[in-house]
Each structure stands twice: as C-alpha cells, then as structure tokens.
Enzyme design. Structure first.
Site, mmCIF file in Angstrom:
data_model
loop_
_atom_site.group_PDB
_atom_site.id
_atom_site.type_symbol
_atom_site.label_atom_id
_atom_site.label_comp_id
_atom_site.label_asym_id
_atom_site.label_seq_id
_atom_site.Cartn_x
_atom_site.Cartn_y
_atom_site.Cartn_z
ATOM 1 N N LYS A 19 48.142 48.621 31.086
ATOM 2 C CA LYS A 19 47.435 49.784 31.626
ATOM 3 C C LYS A 19 48.924 50.582 32.104
ATOM 4 O O LYS A 19 49.895 49.983 31.379
ATOM 5 C CB LYS A 19 47.013 49.474 33.280
ATOM 6 C CG LYS A 19 45.737 48.976 32.474
ATOM 7 C CD LYS A 19 44.646 48.413 33.775
ATOM 8 C CE LYS A 19 43.242 47.561 34.144
ATOM 9 N NZ LYS A 19 42.365 48.322 34.828
ATOM 10 N N GLU A 176 33.059 45.730 28.813
ATOM 11 C CA GLU A 176 33.601 45.542 30.336
ATOM 12 C C GLU A 176 32.459 46.493 31.432
ATOM 13 O O GLU A 176 32.774 47.600 30.862
ATOM 14 C CB GLU A 176 34.527 46.476 30.397
ATOM 15 C CG GLU A 176 36.309 45.266 29.363
ATOM 16 C CD GLU A 176 37.183 46.103 29.505
ATOM 17 O OE1 GLU A 176 37.864 45.475 29.561
ATOM 18 O OE2 GLU A 176 38.073 47.186 29.290
ATOM 19 N N GLY A 182 39.066 44.522 37.712
ATOM 20 C CA GLY A 182 39.764 45.058 38.868
ATOM 21 C C GLY A 182 39.756 45.117 40.275
ATOM 22 O O GLY A 182 39.907 44.660 41.288
HETATM 23 C C1 PEP Z 1 40.759 46.341 32.120
HETATM 24 O O1 PEP Z 1 40.390 47.347 32.579
HETATM 25 O O2 PEP Z 1 40.702 45.644 30.669
HETATM 26 C C2 PEP Z 1 40.462 44.491 32.705
HETATM 27 C C3 PEP Z 1 39.295 44.055 31.746
HETATM 28 O O3 PEP Z 1 40.872 44.972 33.843
HETATM 29 P P1 PEP Z 1 40.970 43.465 34.831
HETATM 30 O O4 PEP Z 1 41.278 42.546 34.100
HETATM 31 O O5 PEP Z 1 41.911 43.954 35.560
HETATM 32 O O6 PEP Z 1 39.220 43.713 35.655
#
Ligand code: PEP
Length: 259
Positions: A19, A176, A182
């Site tokens: 990110k 996701e 997060g």
């Molecule tokens: C992402 O933003 O693609 C993600 C999976 O973040 P995290 O692993 O921090 O939840």
C-alpha cells in the site's frame, strides 16, 4: 503441510501489498525475505510464487535489488498507455519499472477513487495489453455479508470486472472481504470455502479450463498464525497480504504454509 492439497493442483501465489508504505530504508526487508527464502537442508523451499507490490516509487529500486525468487507488482494502473492523466501510471510503465503483475480494483481504490466494475475491467484489459498479470480484487462489505448478499455481490463483481480473454496466466482473483482488511478479523474457513467454491464455478462457467486453473487468493488479515488454516481451504490458491507483508519475518511466517 495442510496447504499441500491445494498446491498440488495449482501453484499458489502469495503477494504482499505494501500500500502507501515503505521507503528506501525498507529495501532491507526485501533482502531479508530473499535470505529467509533460501532453501536450507532443514527448512525446505517455499513452493508458492512470491511477490511484493510496493509503492511505484520503490518498484525500480526493488527491481535493482534482484531478490531471487521474489517477483514484483504494481498496486494500480491507468487504463490508457499514456496521455494527459496527471499522477497516473500506465501498465506499460509498471512493466518497464520491473513489475510482472498489478493489483487492480482493491477495495481501497474502489472506495477512495470510486472505481466501478467497468473501470476495473478496463484496467484489467490494460494489464493484459501490457503483458502484466492482473490481480483483480473483489469482496463484500460487512453490511452486505450481514444481509446475506455475499455470493451475489462477489459474483456480480467478478462478472463485471473481468474482460473476455482471461486466462490462468494473465489473471488472478483476490477475494478480500472488505471488513476483514486490516481489521484483524477473518471469515471462518467455511465462509471462505463457500465463496471460493462459488467463484471457481463462476470462473469455469465463463472461461472453461482456464477458469479451472485460475488462482483465487484469499486476502484480509492473513498472518503467520492463521495462514496454514486459510491456505488449506479448497480453492484457496494463495494469499494477498497487506500489513503482514511489510516485515520480512511476518511475511515469511505466512510463506511457511507452503514449505
Ligand atoms: C489488503 O489490503 O489487500 C489486505 C489483505 O490487507 P491486510 O492483510 O492488512 O488485511
């Protein structure tokens, strides 16, 4: 390891999404990761494909590190090759900078930049045009999950965000759940399995054999403590990792599911 069952059929991909994090000093994490991944007599070798998607500013620097066994990817691209698009980066530019893939349609971009399925689809086409693998993200909000709309939502996103001509080589899907990103929360293995199975069926209906081989990653609070369990779910062919990809030690802890 439990993840072995899945990896026998399709080579998994574990991609780290940095990110808007990371600067020159963090190149050391890439070096540390490459060192940790070196096969040892006792430790074995990571069988999954491994990728880091840093901010665009670090992409050429990371390419110069030449970390063995670690591919690089971008985090977004514009749909056009070039032109008057201040602040944007084309898929071709990412490729020239050393990327092999690009994340497209991450929920943060869908939310922060109003990216619709139509926009995401144009970007996936751009990735294919440039010879990059598109890692196309989909996922439901907590409100949608609570309303029992998860499958309808992700199937709709899948349909609307993928162009014709997707193959197992040029496209990866990342499921996701927005509420898991997060947050430290993850869906149960049953919930993950239900979504991945539905996505596999939808991919096969549309793309036939290519859909059967296309990798479907799980993403959302994957960490060393839950990676083994999540990666063993049927039709989970790897992970998209945010926070836990920033430190080599944590990311390697996740890769251990594929030793
Ligand atoms: C992402 O933003 O693609 C993600 C999976 O973040 P995290 O692993 O921090 O939840």
């Amino acid at each position: 390891m439990a993840a072995q069952k899945n990896r026998l059929k399709i080579r998994a991909l574990v991609a780290g999404n940095w990110k808007m994090n990371g600067s020159k000093k963090d190149l050391s994490e890439l070096r540390k990761l490459a060192t940790a991944m070196k096969p040892t007599k006792s430790g074995g070798q990571v069988k999954a494909e491994v990728m880091i998607c840093p901010p665009a500013t670090l992409l050429p620097r990371m390419a110069d590190v030449k970390a063995k066994g670690i591919a690089l990817g971008g985090q977004d691209c514009h749909a056009n090759i070039n032109g008057a698009h201040t602040g944007d980066i084309s898929a071709e530019m990412l490729k020239e900078a050393g990327a092999k893939a690009v994340i497209i349609g991450h929920s943060e971009r869908r939310a922060d930049h109003n990216e619709s399925d139509k926009i995401v689809r144009a970007k996936v086409e751009a990735a294919h045009r440039a010879g990059l693998m598109a890692i196309m993200c989909i996922g439901e909000s907590l409100k949608q999950r609570k309303a029992g709309e998860t499958l309808k939502v992700v199937q709709g996103q899948l349909r609307g965000s993928l162009p014709d001509g997707c193959t197992a080589k040029n496209t990866v899907i990342a499921y996701e759940p927005v509420w898991a990103i997060g947050s430290g929360l993850t869906p149960s293995v049953e919930q993950v399995g239900e979504v991945h199975t539905a996505l596999r069926k939808a991919l096969m209906r549309r793309f036939g054999d290519e859909g059967a081989k296309t990798r479907i990653l799980y993403g959302g609070s994957v960490k060393p403590a839950n990676a083994e369990e999540l990666m063993a779910v049927p039709h989970v062919n790897g992970a998209l990792v945010g926070g836990a990809s920033l430190k080599a030690q944590d990311f390697y802890g996740i890769l251990k599911a594929y030793l």
